[in-house]
Design a protein around this motif. Structure first.
Motif, PDB file in Angstrom:
ATOM      1  N   ASP A  16      39.133  48.098  31.578  1.00  0.00           N
ATOM      2  CA  ASP A  16      39.861  46.834  31.733  1.00  0.00           C
ATOM      3  C   ASP A  16      39.920  46.488  33.199  1.00  0.00           C
ATOM      4  O   ASP A  16      40.515  47.213  33.992  1.00  0.00           O
ATOM      5  CB  ASP A  16      41.304  46.967  31.213  1.00  0.00           C
ATOM      6  CG  ASP A  16      41.332  47.163  29.716  1.00  0.00           C
ATOM      7  OD1 ASP A  16      41.258  46.161  29.010  1.00  0.00           O
ATOM      8  OD2 ASP A  16      41.415  48.345  29.277  1.00  0.00           O
ATOM      9  N   ASP A  57      36.046  52.143  27.673  1.00  0.00           N
ATOM     10  CA  ASP A  57      37.255  51.347  27.539  1.00  0.00           C
ATOM     11  C   ASP A  57      37.767  50.799  28.875  1.00  0.00           C
ATOM     12  O   ASP A  57      38.870  51.117  29.315  1.00  0.00           O
ATOM     13  CB  ASP A  57      38.332  52.234  26.879  1.00  0.00           C
ATOM     14  CG  ASP A  57      39.422  51.379  26.276  1.00  0.00           C
ATOM     15  OD1 ASP A  57      39.158  50.184  26.022  1.00  0.00           O
ATOM     16  OD2 ASP A  57      40.536  51.910  26.100  1.00  0.00           O
ATOM     17  N   ARG A  61      37.854  43.421  29.047  1.00  0.00           N
ATOM     18  CA  ARG A  61      38.872  44.052  28.201  1.00  0.00           C
ATOM     19  C   ARG A  61      38.223  45.068  27.269  1.00  0.00           C
ATOM     20  O   ARG A  61      37.349  44.720  26.483  1.00  0.00           O
ATOM     21  CB  ARG A  61      39.577  43.003  27.325  1.00  0.00           C
ATOM     22  CG  ARG A  61      40.366  41.973  28.081  1.00  0.00           C
ATOM     23  CD  ARG A  61      41.707  42.547  28.559  1.00  0.00           C
ATOM     24  NE  ARG A  61      42.361  41.572  29.435  1.00  0.00           N
ATOM     25  CZ  ARG A  61      43.014  41.896  30.559  1.00  0.00           C
ATOM     26  NH1 ARG A  61      43.109  43.170  30.932  1.00  0.00           N
ATOM     27  NH2 ARG A  61      43.571  40.964  31.280  1.00  0.00           N
ATOM     28  N   GLY A  62      38.646  46.281  27.380  1.00  0.00           N
ATOM     29  CA  GLY A  62      38.236  47.316  26.420  1.00  0.00           C
ATOM     30  C   GLY A  62      36.732  47.513  26.332  1.00  0.00           C
ATOM     31  O   GLY A  62      36.170  47.701  25.260  1.00  0.00           O
ATOM     32  N   GLU A 101      37.318  38.569  33.208  1.00  0.00           N
ATOM     33  CA  GLU A 101      38.303  39.366  32.478  1.00  0.00           C
ATOM     34  C   GLU A 101      37.550  40.350  31.603  1.00  0.00           C
ATOM     35  O   GLU A 101      36.880  39.954  30.655  1.00  0.00           O
ATOM     36  CB  GLU A 101      39.103  38.410  31.583  1.00  0.00           C
ATOM     37  CG  GLU A 101      40.592  38.583  31.706  1.00  0.00           C
ATOM     38  CD  GLU A 101      41.300  37.667  30.711  1.00  0.00           C
ATOM     39  OE1 GLU A 101      40.933  36.484  30.640  1.00  0.00           O
ATOM     40  OE2 GLU A 101      42.175  38.158  30.005  1.00  0.00           O
ATOM     41  N   GLY A 129      33.610  45.583  23.173  1.00  0.00           N
ATOM     42  CA  GLY A 129      34.660  45.040  24.026  1.00  0.00           C
ATOM     43  C   GLY A 129      34.340  43.631  24.444  1.00  0.00           C
ATOM     44  O   GLY A 129      33.390  43.021  23.964  1.00  0.00           O
TER      45      GLY A 129
END
Lengths: 548, 277
Positions: free
Chosen positions: B50, B48, B34-35, B32, B90
């Motif tokens: 995802d 950024d 994210r950001g 996962e 992130g």
């Protein structure tokens, strides 16, 4: 530009044809110089053991001599006059009778030249060779055999074959047994001195015990000395009476004779046999006559042992340095400065390393070791004086830059992908270094070892002040504990060349030895390098990497 | 369709039919992101991002050169730590665990991933020693275990039949395609959870490439795979999901079949149809 200039420009700088020739010429010149050096040394050295005929020279105004003719050259002419002919350089030997071994003889004064079959060359333990004729054999002043015919010579050969090995054995026994007693005596002396320092309460008791044992040892020593002297007396009672060309006689104890040669009676195979026997003596025996005769085995052994010790100390240190610089250090200004400093270290004159070794290793560390571990022996130093250990350490220091530079290059040549593969699998940096990078860099590191060994073997100047001597009484390795004696002084081939060639009182006799020693030094370097190269090739084959 | 349990190997039919279209129980999110932003010094290389990778699926990162797809891949097993001046913002979670938190040991992180590089990089050791390298550094010395692991990995990498008689020969004597499969065997010998492939076929000829692609089909039964490729046909052939990057930005991420038939973004369509790149 004019067309011709244009053509020249094109020819010289664009096509570069003359540059190819220039590089080729550079290579040829280097090769020629190296080959010239090797050929000269081998040629001059190889003749050293070849036996020339003995010539009986009768001259107008001097006593006749038995001589080996070495070379011939025009006589130096007086101002404005033609040269008056040739002169010959001869080895007349018999230093104890003539005072000199070599003499120039002007050819015009020579009346006759003969090659008597019964002329003998004796190689002696002392005073160099003797040229003469066998007269008779005596034992305790009584004639032993009649000098009729060749039987006296046969008898001499027979006696020599018995007596010479016996005296060598006796000498070895003397060295071992007397040496053992001396070592015991020294131990007793040190025991008392140690007691003085550490256990003053029991000093009287210890001293008494020690004195008792010392007295016993002294009795044993006396007995041994007496028996040895008796045996020696028996062996040296047999003498051979020789006469030189002028008829002057000389009694020579048979046990002093190393080799009996009748050069004018030798066939070609005989001369070849003699050649190889002398070569063997040169390589495997100890020196005689302040190094101008006999062998150079202690020097070969000392050199090889010292270089191996140097490699064992220097290479790991250099590799660790290179590993840190290349793998762990943050590449920045400090590392750059360190790298430059290491490279500059390679250019420091080697005598400076010697002085550093003397100050730091010998006087610094060596004296401290003496104070800590051998206080009883002081003021005579154990490690506080030159020795093989300090030689090896000094040379290690001297050759570390070579190892560092070669190792760093080898490490840098290991592809980044290989390191990443190892790290990505979950290996730590050290595992990666140890299991992947070092094995892959090993051939390059071994190249560094080869360069270091070649440099170290040929180095003389620093060793002269940290432990290499003209004549070492013992080898650094022997059968007594701890087998490798780090504090012992050693002989060294390079220093041997300097010593025999330039410090010898009898330079003419020593010259062939200098060439032969040089040949051997080169052979030792080649042998050391060859073994390292074989290991490297084995590694390369095992890795079959195209990286290097 | 058999149920998927963590670590099991019970999907015999998937080799022939990509799992993407088949309905099944919801797949677990293994990775996962994210950001995620990444900086080389002052220069920002990733913006950024995802992305979510599901268990036992193949995720392909595509995009023109310099778009940051390899950089993103190397973020996953923290290979960017080796480069000076890299800064990351992130979150990346693997099976729920944050990778970049300070109490995580980077060596432990890397043990969860197997990585295959663009240029095959076998060690200058024997074939056998290459495969068991990861086990050896974990301290496994048992000969029988090493041999079993080596055979299993080499079979899985479809290399066993070609090298079984020359396990003790140098790995550098193999062909290019064999070397790359050896590197795959080496990566899977330590039984990682996820396999990262950084353009694994770009230095190979078409036959070797097709072998590797077949291998990827087989391997996804056991591993979650993330593959970086600049070959769109390859992405279409092997992946279940595709993420398209440009200039450090994630443009679009979707199921591969949808991405290659009905891309949502104009940029994606232009790239896929070969208008630039």
């Amino acid at each position: 530009m004019k067309p011709i200039l244009k053509r020249l420009h094109r020819y010289y700088f664009i096509q570069g044809e003359p540059m190819i020739w220039l590089t080729g010429a550079g290579l040829s010149l280097s090769l020629l110089m190296i080959m010239g050096l090797i050929v000269l040394v081998v040629w001059r050295g190889a003749g050293a053991f070849w036996q020339e005929d003995l010539v009986l020279l009768k001259t107008k105004d001097e006593k006749p001599v038995l001589a080996e003719i070495l070379n011939r050259e025009p006589m130096p002419a007086a101002e404005g006059k033609p040269s008056a002919g040739f002169r010959i350089r001869t080895k007349i030997a018999n230093r104890d009778l003539n005072g000199l071994d070599f003499r120039w003889i002007d050819e015009p004064t020579i009346v006759s030249r003969e090659r008597p079959k019964d002329a003998v060359i004796l190689e002696r333990q002392e005073y160099g060779n003797f040229h003469g004729f066998l007269k008779e054999l005596v034992r305790d002043g009584q004639p032993l055999a009649s000098p009729a015919g060749g039987s006296a010579l046969a008898e001499l050969r027979k006696l020599h074959a018995e007596i010479r090995p016996a005296i060598l054995k006796l000498k070895a026994r003397e060295r071992e047994e007397v040496g053992a007693i001396n070592a015991e005596l020294e131990k007793e002396r040190l025991r008392v001195k140690t007691a003085e320092r550490e256990r003053p309460a029991r000093l009287a008791e210890i001293t008494a015990g020690s004195e008792r044992r010392t007295a016993e040892l002294k009795v044993r020593y006396e007995a041994l000395r007496e028996s040895l002297e008796k045996e020696r007396g028996l062996l040296s009672a047999t003498k051979a009476v020789f006469a030189d060309a002028a008829g002057q006689t000389k009694e020579i104890p048979v046990d002093e004779i190393v080799r009996i040669v009748l050069p004018n009676d030798l066939s070609l195979p005989g001369k070849l046999g003699l050649y190889f026997s002398r070569l063997g003596e040169f390589v495997f025996d100890e020196p005689r006559e302040s190094n101008t005769e006999g062998g150079i085995f202690p020097a070969i052994f000392g050199t090889v042992t010292m270089v191996l010790m140097m490699s064992i100390v220097g290479v790991p240190l250099g590799v660790l340095t290179a590993l840190y610089l290349r793998e762990y250090a943050v590449q920045g200004r400090v590392v750059r400065i360190v790298r430059i400093a290491v490279n500059n270290l390679a250019g420091v004159p080697s005598i400076v390393f010697g002085i550093f070794g003397l100050g730091f290793f010998v006087y610094g560390i060596g004296s401290s070791i003496d104070k800590l571990f051998f206080p009883a022996a002081l003021p005579s130093p154990t490690f506080g004086t030159g020795g093989i250990l300090w030689c090896a350490l000094t040379l290690a220091l001297l050759t570390i830059p070579v190892v560092v530079v070669a190792s760093e290059e080898a490490l840098a040549a290991v592809p980044r992908g290989m390191r990443e593969a190892s790290l990505a699998i979950g290996a730590t940096k050290w595992q990666t270094t140890y299991r992947v990078v070092l094995p892959a860099a090993a051939p390059g590191i071994l190249t560094g070892l080869i360069l270091a060994m070649a440099r170290g073997t040929g180095e003389v100047a620093p060793l002269m002040i940290v432990g290499v001597v003209k004549l070492a009484p013992t080898l650094p390795v022997d059968s007594s504990w701890p087998f490798l004696h780090l504090e012992r002084k050693i002989m060294h081939l390079g220093f041997h060349i300097y010593d025999v060639g330039f410090q010898s009182p009898n330079i003419e006799a020593a010259l062939p030895m200098v060439y032969m020693t040089t040949v051997l030094l080169m052979l030792v370097i080649v042998a050391l390098n060859l073994s390292a190269i074989l290991i490297r090739n084995h590694l390369r084959r095992k890795l079959s990497a195209s990286v290097f | 369709m058999a149920a998927i349990t963590l670590g099991s190997i019970a999907r015999p039919e998937t080799a022939s039919s990509p799992a993407s279209g088949v309905p099944g129980p919801p797949l677990k999110d293994v990775i996962e992101i994210r950001g995620l932003s990444l900086f080389y010094g002052a220069k920002q290389a990733l913006f950024d991002i995802d992305v979510v990778c599901k268990e036992k699926r193949v995720m392909a990162f595509i995009g023109p050169s310099g778009c940051g797809k390899s950089t993103l891949l190397r973020c996953l097993n923290r290979m960017n730590d080796l480069i000076d001046g890299v800064r990351i913002q992130g979150s990346i979670k693997v099976a729920g665990q944050e990778l970049n938190s300070p109490d995580v040991d980077v060596v432990d992180v890397r043990k969860r991933f197997g990585m295959v590089f663009q240029k095959s990089n076998p060690f200058p050791k024997s074939v056998f020693e290459n495969v068991v390298y990861g086990l050896r550094i974990q301290g496994i010395k048992d000969k029988r275990r090493l041999h079993e692991a080596a055979e299993r990995s080499l079979r899985l990498a479809a290399l066993w039949d070609e090298v079984k008689d020359r396990l003790n020969d140098s790995a550098l004597g193999l062909s290019g395609g064999q070397m790359q499969r050896l590197c795959i065997a080496r990566a899977i010998a330590v039984e990682p959870e996820i396999l990262l492939m950084d353009e694994p076929c770009s230095a190979l000829d078409p036959i070797a490439t097709s072998k590797i692609e077949e291998l990827i089909f087989a391997l996804k039964e056991k591993f979650t795979i993330v593959i970086v490729t600049h070959n769109m046909q390859q992405a279409a052939r092997v992946s279940d999901e595709t993420a398209f990057f440009m200039l450090g930005k994630l443009i679009e991420v979707d199921r591969t079949d949808r991405m290659f038939t009905k891309p949502k973004e104009k940029l994606t369509e232009d790239y896929i149809t070969g208008r630039f790149g």
